[in-house]
Scaffold this motif. Structure first.
Motif, PDB file in Angstrom:
ATOM      1  N   THR A   5       0.854  -1.187   0.000  1.00 55.67           N
ATOM      2  CA  THR A   5       0.000   0.000   0.000  1.00 55.67           C
ATOM      3  C   THR A   5       0.887   1.233   0.000  1.00 55.67           C
ATOM      4  O   THR A   5       2.088   1.138   0.211  1.00 55.67           O
ATOM      5  N   ARG A   6       0.284   2.394  -0.244  1.00 56.14           N
ATOM      6  CA  ARG A   6       1.017   3.666  -0.224  1.00 56.14           C
ATOM      7  C   ARG A   6       0.283   4.655   0.673  1.00 56.14           C
ATOM      8  O   ARG A   6      -0.939   4.609   0.793  1.00 56.14           O
ATOM      9  N   TRP A   7       1.051   5.571   1.291  1.00 51.19           N
ATOM     10  CA  TRP A   7       0.475   6.655   2.077  1.00 51.19           C
ATOM     11  C   TRP A   7       1.489   7.792   2.148  1.00 51.19           C
ATOM     12  O   TRP A   7       2.665   7.617   1.879  1.00 51.19           O
ATOM     13  N   ARG A  43       5.916  10.093  -0.369  1.00 56.25           N
ATOM     14  CA  ARG A  43       4.993   9.006  -0.028  1.00 56.25           C
ATOM     15  C   ARG A  43       5.768   7.737   0.294  1.00 56.25           C
ATOM     16  O   ARG A  43       6.834   7.486  -0.262  1.00 56.25           O
ATOM     17  N   TRP A  44       5.205   6.969   1.195  1.00 54.05           N
ATOM     18  CA  TRP A  44       5.739   5.659   1.563  1.00 54.05           C
ATOM     19  C   TRP A  44       5.103   4.588   0.688  1.00 54.05           C
ATOM     20  O   TRP A  44       3.929   4.688   0.326  1.00 54.05           O
ATOM     21  N   THR A  45       5.870   3.548   0.387  1.00 48.41           N
ATOM     22  CA  THR A  45       5.360   2.355  -0.280  1.00 48.41           C
ATOM     23  C   THR A  45       5.692   1.160   0.601  1.00 48.41           C
ATOM     24  O   THR A  45       6.855   0.939   0.941  1.00 48.41           O
ATOM     25  N   ASP A  58       9.704   7.808  -1.034  1.00 45.19           N
ATOM     26  CA  ASP A  58      10.069   8.262  -2.378  1.00 45.19           C
ATOM     27  C   ASP A  58      11.488   8.812  -2.444  1.00 45.19           C
ATOM     28  O   ASP A  58      12.101   8.827  -3.505  1.00 45.19           O
TER      29      ASP A  58
END
Length: 82
Positions: A5-7, A43-45, A58
């Motif tokens: 997921t990403r946030w 953003r985090w992945t 990123d």
């Protein structure tokens, strides 16, 4: 197989992120200065490698868990941060 997921950095990590990994992510987020020009935060992945969670920002910062389940922060160039 487990999907990731990403946030956005600075937001609370999703509930699927293990608490130990979330601690490392929060520590990185707290070290990122606010952008005075209002640019969006990176953003985090979240991905899973051999059933182990890995979060990559990123900017190239990576947070993973060591064999003891403690968070490890490094950059994608291989350098570990204290």
């Amino acid at each position: 197989m487990q999907l990731g997921t990403r946030w956005t950095s600075g937001d609370e990590p999703p509930k699927v992120v293990p608490e130990a990994l979330a601690r490392g992510i929060r520590a990185v987020d707290e070290s990122i200065p606010d952008d005075a020009l209002g640019q969006p935060r990176p953003r985090w992945t979240l991905t899973w490698l051999e059933a182990r969670p890995i979060a990559e920002l990123d900017t190239g910062v990576i947070v993973s868990l060591d064999a003891d389940g403690e968070p490890v922060v490094r950059h994608d160039d291989g350098d570990e941060f204290a």
